[in-house]
Design a protein around this motif. Structure first.
Motif, short mmCIF file in Angstrom:
data_model
loop_
_atom_site.label_atom_id
_atom_site.label_comp_id
_atom_site.label_asym_id
_atom_site.label_seq_id
_atom_site.Cartn_x
_atom_site.Cartn_y
_atom_site.Cartn_z
N THR A 186 -7.42 -10.15 11.60
CA THR A 186 -6.32 -10.74 10.83
C THR A 186 -4.99 -10.45 11.52
OG1 THR A 186 -5.93 -8.75 9.51
CG2 THR A 186 -7.58 -10.33 8.67
N ARG A 223 -2.51 -8.98 10.17
CA ARG A 223 -2.16 -7.60 9.83
C ARG A 223 -2.85 -6.63 10.80
NH1 ARG A 223 -2.44 -6.50 3.98
NH2 ARG A 223 -0.24 -6.90 4.14
N GLN A 224 -4.14 -6.85 11.07
CA GLN A 224 -4.87 -5.97 11.99
C GLN A 224 -4.29 -6.05 13.40
OE1 GLN A 224 -8.73 -7.74 11.20
NE2 GLN A 224 -9.43 -5.87 10.15
N GLU A 237 -1.05 -4.16 13.51
CA GLU A 237 -1.29 -2.71 13.50
C GLU A 237 -1.76 -2.22 14.87
OE1 GLU A 237 -4.06 -2.08 10.30
OE2 GLU A 237 -2.50 -2.35 8.76
N SER A 242 4.39 -5.33 12.74
CA SER A 242 4.06 -5.92 11.45
C SER A 242 3.17 -7.16 11.63
CB SER A 242 5.35 -6.34 10.74
OG SER A 242 5.96 -7.41 11.45
N ASN A 243 2.64 -7.63 10.50
CA ASN A 243 1.86 -8.86 10.59
C ASN A 243 2.78 -10.04 10.89
OD1 ASN A 243 2.88 -8.68 7.94
ND2 ASN A 243 1.28 -10.01 7.13
N ARG A 244 4.06 -9.94 10.55
CA ARG A 244 5.03 -10.99 10.91
C ARG A 244 5.17 -11.09 12.43
NH1 ARG A 244 6.55 -15.70 9.44
NH2 ARG A 244 8.45 -16.27 10.50
#
Length: 155
Positions: free
Chosen positions: A104, A106-107, A110, A115-117
């Motif tokens: 994802t 998000r992953q 990380e 950030s996922n942005r």
């Protein structure tokens, strides 16, 4: 069911069926999939009635036919430069690999300490380089062009 799947099922049951696809879509992957299953003609819905008649006549005689719009799409696809690993930074190639693995945003963010942005923006830039808009198309292009392969190993 998609037109490709319907054509596949018909041709599984009736090997001698002559199929002309009449579609709103004219993307390369759809066209390719249709001909791979045995469709004889492919037209877009905005074609002239005369062109539809020509495609049907060709199919009846066992010949393949591409509509004018479809032909333009295929020529455009063939003339588009294929993506190469050199077009991407090492980080971008890693991101492509993670996307292909199903991670994802998000992953991915990380993994890189962001950030996922940040991951969203990075994937968006990669899609622009690949001339695609969907993640599925990003994966398809990466696989079809061996984008992740270097010295016969996945990066």
């Amino acid at each position: 069911l998609s037109g490709v799947e319907v054509a596949r099922q018909i041709l599984d049951l009736y090997k001698d069926a002559k199929i002309v696809i009449f579609s709103q879509s004219n993307d390369f992957a759809t066209i390719q999939a249709c001909f791979q299953v045995g469709v004889l003609g492919f037209l877009t819905k905005d074609c002239d009635p005369e062109e539809l008649e020509k495609a049907i006549r060709k199919a009846i005689s066992g010949e393949q036919y591409l509509g004018e719009q479809v032909s333009h799409q295929l020529i455009e696809h063939m003339n588009k430069p294929q993506p190469k690993p050199e077009m991407f930074t090492e980080q971008e190639l890693e991101i492509v690999r993670y996307v292909c693995e199903g991670k994802t945003l998000r992953q991915i963010g990380e993994i890189f300490g962001h950030s996922n942005r940040w991951a969203h923006d990075a994937v968006k830039r990669i899609k622009i380089k690949l001339s695609v808009t969907e993640t599925a198309d990003l994966i398809r292009v990466a696989v079809q062009t061996n984008l992740l392969r270097t010295n016969n190993e996945i990066r």
